[in-house]
Design an enzyme around this catalytic site. Structure first.
Site, short mmCIF file in Angstrom:
data_model
loop_
_atom_site.label_atom_id
_atom_site.label_comp_id
_atom_site.label_asym_id
_atom_site.label_seq_id
_atom_site.Cartn_x
_atom_site.Cartn_y
_atom_site.Cartn_z
N SER A 1 3.97 2.07 2.67
CA SER A 1 5.35 2.25 2.22
C SER A 1 5.99 3.46 2.90
CB SER A 1 5.39 2.44 0.69
OG SER A 1 5.04 1.24 0.03
N SER A 2 5.23 4.55 2.99
CA SER A 2 5.78 5.77 3.58
C SER A 2 6.04 5.61 5.07
CB SER A 2 4.83 6.95 3.35
OG SER A 2 3.68 6.87 4.17
N GLY B 1 0.83 -1.18 0.00
CA GLY B 1 0.00 0.00 0.00
C GLY B 1 0.87 1.25 0.00
N CYS B 2 0.34 2.35 -0.55
CA CYS B 2 1.16 3.56 -0.66
C CYS B 2 1.43 4.18 0.71
CB CYS B 2 0.49 4.56 -1.58
SG CYS B 2 -1.24 4.94 -1.18
N PHE B 3 0.42 4.30 1.56
CA PHE B 3 0.65 4.83 2.91
C PHE B 3 1.58 3.92 3.71
CE2 PHE B 3 -3.56 7.09 2.35
CZ PHE B 3 -3.04 8.37 2.39
#
Length: 336
Positions: A153-154, A149-151
């Site tokens: 990853s951050s 997921g993008c969040f």
């Protein structure tokens, strides 16, 4: 040359994936699918790709798709993707899955979080999670990789190595993230339309966002530390990018300098992780596969800031990075 097929090629992440693969010297895109029965030409769906690839998007048929594909990317939404991935696996097609279907390692947790039965429960828990910086060995051998997921990853890129090193307390950990509108996808709801979100900042999914259990689950899997992250995303009026501010308590004797040193050492050989002295800006990672991380403090709390492009490092760039690892290519191919 590896023949590549993309299932669900009409969205934003698929567009970025196609652009990256078109400059990959070892990849040839041979199949594109969509759920549009009119079989539109690629240029009709993504006009920016006009004259770059002469393919139509057809309905997915596993036999036709696999006839001239060696490797697949599935850009379908959760639940729908696993149905396709399971068919591809049965025919020996290695796959990177963009959906959430295989990210969690527990079927019951998936069904609770996503409110639906899992179409391929037997495979859950045996699929590599697609952050190469953390799970490279598993990705290299994997038949299926769950793109992150993008969040998550951050959050995971800064948190996971520090948790494993015992340098942060597992609670409380607060992840406050800001994201551009493209994170909602191409077919979005009213609240993501320009007049609704321009000149405004809005929190959403407070206490309920689906990426919160993903962050918890992956920190535990990587570091063997049980962590209950409080995660709140915010929508801001820009096209792309994620900026996450992470608040955590340092373990005894841990300093900002030692945390930054640990991250620099851990990621010293990683081409896409940059540890910075100044708070990162989303504009500096836009259109790239970089994750910029900075460690600072506020009173007795550690403040870690990270920035990624949600469509690249948070999706399609990570997918191509996984593709490179799975096939033994130089990891930066088509990404630098």
């Amino acid at each position: 040359m590896i023949r590549v097929g993309i299932v669900g090629a009409s969205g934003y992440t698929a567009l970025e994936l196609i652009k990256l693969l078109l400059r990959h010297p070892q990849a040839e895109i041979t199949r594109l699918t969509s759920r549009d029965e009119s079989s539109p030409h690629l240029s009709a769906v993504h006009p920016s790709l006009r004259d770059r690839l002469d393919l139509h998007m057809s309905l997915f048929d596993v036999e036709t798709f696999c006839a001239d594909v060696d490797f697949a990317f599935s850009c379908l939404p959760h639940a729908a993707s696993a149905e396709v991935v399971s068919q591809l696996c049965e025919r020996g097609i290695r796959t990177v899955d963009f959906s959430a279907d295989y990210r969690l390692d527990n079927v019951e947790l998936f069904e609770t979080v996503y409110g639906t039965r899992h179409p391929d429960p037997e495979r859950v828990g045996s699929v590599a999670y697609g952050i190469p910086e953390l799970f490279r060995d598993a990705i290299r051998k994997a038949h299926v990789v769950a793109n992150p997921g993008c969040f998550p990853s951050s959050a995971l890129l800064p948190l996971a190595p520090l948790m494993k090193a015992g340098m942060l307390c597992p609670a409380p950990v607060i992840v406050d993230s800001k994201t551009g509108i493209s994170g909602a996808g191409r077919k979005s709801s009213l609240k993501f339309h320009f007049p609704e979100c321009n000149e405004s900042v809005a929190a959403y999914g407070v206490g309920t966002h689906r990426h919160m259990p993903e962050i918890d689950n992956l920190i535990s899997r990587y570091s063997n530390v049980d962590c209950n992250v409080v995660f709140t995303p915010h929508l801001i009026p820009m096209d792309r990018g994620i900026h996450s501010t992470i608040y955590a308590q340092p373990a005894r004797g841990t300093t900002v300098e030692s945390l930054a040193s640990e991250l620099r050492q851990f990621y010293s050989d990683e081409p896409f992780i940059r540890i910075t002295d100044q708070p990162p800006l989303t504009r500096n990672v836009s259109g790239t596969n970089y994750c910029d991380i900075c460690v600072q403090s506020s009173r007795d709390q550690i403040v870690i800031l990270s920035a990624i492009d949600n469509l690249i490092k948070g999706a399609s760039g990570a997918a191509v990075q996984n593709f490179n690892v799975m096939n033994g290519f130089e990891e930066t191919t088509a990404l630098l």
